[in-house]
Design a protein around this motif. Sequence first.
Motif: not given
Length: 278
Positions: A253-262
Amino acid sequence: MTAGQISGSRTPPPDRQQELWNNVFGDEYEGMGEPDSLDEPGKPIWIYALAGSVSIALVGALLWAFLAGPLAGDKETPAAADTAKPSASSTPRTTRSSTSLGRLKTYPGKAAPVVGTVSDTTAGLSVPRLGGTWQLDQRGTVRGTYGFVTRQYVKTGTDTYAQILTGPLPAAMASSFTSEKDLEPAIKSVVVNARKRFFPEGNTVRKIAQQPLKVGNSTGQLIAYSLTSASGNATIVTAAVNTGKDVPAIVYMSVPATGKQLLPDVNTVVRQLKVISQ
């Protein structure tokens, strides 16, 4: 005897002089002796008094130095001992070392709803299917493109994506799996490969969490990293689970800072992992 006889030009011998003095001043006069009195000229009594005072002061100073001054021993007084002893309220609490790692944190925020299950029979594992902005990649090219069997994703920027990938440990990384009790080498090989394929060159990672997993009756391990790159930061969470296959099942799983709400969705996936039979 006349005065002329005493004061003549000839000087009588010493014994005759002493005899003449005795006749004049008496037999008990000690004209040739040294004075015995402390009052003799050149040695007044105050000199002896001063010398005595200095001696007494010196002895007193030495006694003070050894008994109470800088030359005294290091024996601790009861008061000092009480002061040095920490009280229960002042005793510092044991804190975790700055180099130790805890479990994956519970990310704040509202998680996406769970709308089903994504089963990966090849890996022997299932993960929750997320709703909201998450999409299930149903293209037949997923495995060839990403190296995994299933993929869920959210586009968070012009060319950035949050991803959930599942599959068995890829054959190219199979040598990193040497023990079911130590899955960290396998996890590291997955993360190294992902950094090369999904992120700009020159990126760096820092481990932020590590914990064992218990999925049903199976064991596993999870490691989380903070990634930094020229185009932005991301959080990577990878789990390896022993499912009875030749190699462990992988959940990347990876979540970029631009999608931290995820990020709360990462917690959802970890909590709802399940081992399935083929």
